[in-house]
Write an enzyme that holds these catalytic residues in place. Sequence first.
Site, PDB file in Angstrom:
ATOM      1  CB  THR A 117      -1.077   0.080   1.192  1.00  0.00           C
ATOM      2  OG1 THR A 117      -1.480   1.290   1.470  1.00  0.00           O
ATOM      3  CG2 THR A 117      -0.069  -0.178   2.523  1.00  0.00           C
ATOM      4  CE1 TYR A 141      -3.938  -2.020   5.030  1.00  0.00           C
ATOM      5  CE2 TYR A 141      -3.537   0.350   4.278  1.00  0.00           C
ATOM      6  CZ  TYR A 141      -3.816  -1.152   3.842  1.00  0.00           C
ATOM      7  OH  TYR A 141      -3.859  -1.423   2.485  1.00  0.00           O
TER       8      TYR A 141
END
Length: 329
Positions: A117, A141
Site C-alpha cells: 500500500t 495499517y
Amino acid sequence: MTVLVTGGAGYIGSHLVLALLDRGETPVVLDNLSTGFAWAVPAGVPLVTGDMGDADLVARTIADHGIREIVHFAAKIVVPDSVADPLGYYLNNTSKSRTLIETAIRGGVDRMIFSSTAAVYGDVSGDPVDETAPTAPVSPYGRSKLMTEWMLADAGVAHGLRSVALRYFNVAGADPAGRSGQSMQAATHLIKVAAQAVLGQRPKLDVFGTDYPTRDGSCLRDYIHVSDLADAHLAALDHLRGGGGSLTLNCGYGQGTSVLEVIEVMKRVSGVDFPVAISPRRPGDPAAIVAKADRIRSELGWSPKRDDLDGIVRSALAWERHLLTAKAA
C-alpha cells in the site's frame, strides 16, 4: 500454472482470479470469507475456506495443488480501524503473513506477489512519491504492510524467495464485464460510498476534513482502476517467471484527484445531486498521496488501459446497481 490467491474472494483478489482465468491459468483461492464472498469465486476455481495463518491448511493446499507461486491479498485494510485496533491489524496483516511466508518457503514456493500500500509512505503531501521515498507510515495499517515488505525482503536474502511488492494507491471501479466489484456493503472506499449515496443506500456522503493543505481542502488521492491493478499483478508474475529479481513498485496513475472532485464526477456521471456533509478529519488519513509510477512501466512493461476517472466511476456505479438488483431478487 497453478497460482494460490489469498483473499481471492475479496474485491481486488477476485479481479486477479478473473484475469488469470482470462489468460488460461489455474487459480486456487484461499479465503476465510470474513470480508470476501464465496459467490465471487468463479465456478470451477477451487475455494479453500480458511485462514492464511493456519500453517497446516496452507501447507496442505500448497502440496495438494502443486503451488509454486502465491499472490497475497488477504488483509485488514481500513485505516481508521487500524488506529482503533492496532494489535488486531498486526496480528492479521503481519503475524499471519509471516506464517504464510514461512509455510510457503517450506512448501517449495519460490515466487510471491504481495499486496502492499501507498500508506507505507505516510503523509507526503506535495509532489508524486516514488519508491525511493522514505517510508514513514502514520497508521498501524501502513506499518503492518511495511513490516511484511521487510519480511519478504529478508526471506529473499535468506531463502531465495523472489517477490514483487506492489504498493497500491486508491483502488476503485469494477470489472468492465460486470463479473466482480467492491461488494462489501460497509466498505469505506470513497467511490463506492458515493455510488451508494446516488442509489439512496446512504442518506448522505461524509467528507472527512476540508482543511487539508490541498487545492480545495479535501484529501488528494491517486485512483487506479481495479482491472489495471490486476494486469499489474499478471505483469509481476511474468517478471518473476522470467527469472526477474525482487521488486517494490508503485501502482497508480500519477494523477491526484480530491475527494470533492470525485464527488462532482459522481454527481455528473449519475445525474444525481446527493447530499454531502462535512465531517471532522479521520485519524490516520494523510492529506495527499499521489504515485510516481515510472518504475512499474519500465520494469514490468505495464501501462494502464482504464486511466479515466469518469470510466472508473461509471463501472463502480454499474456494479452497485447490479448488487442492488441482485439483493432485490
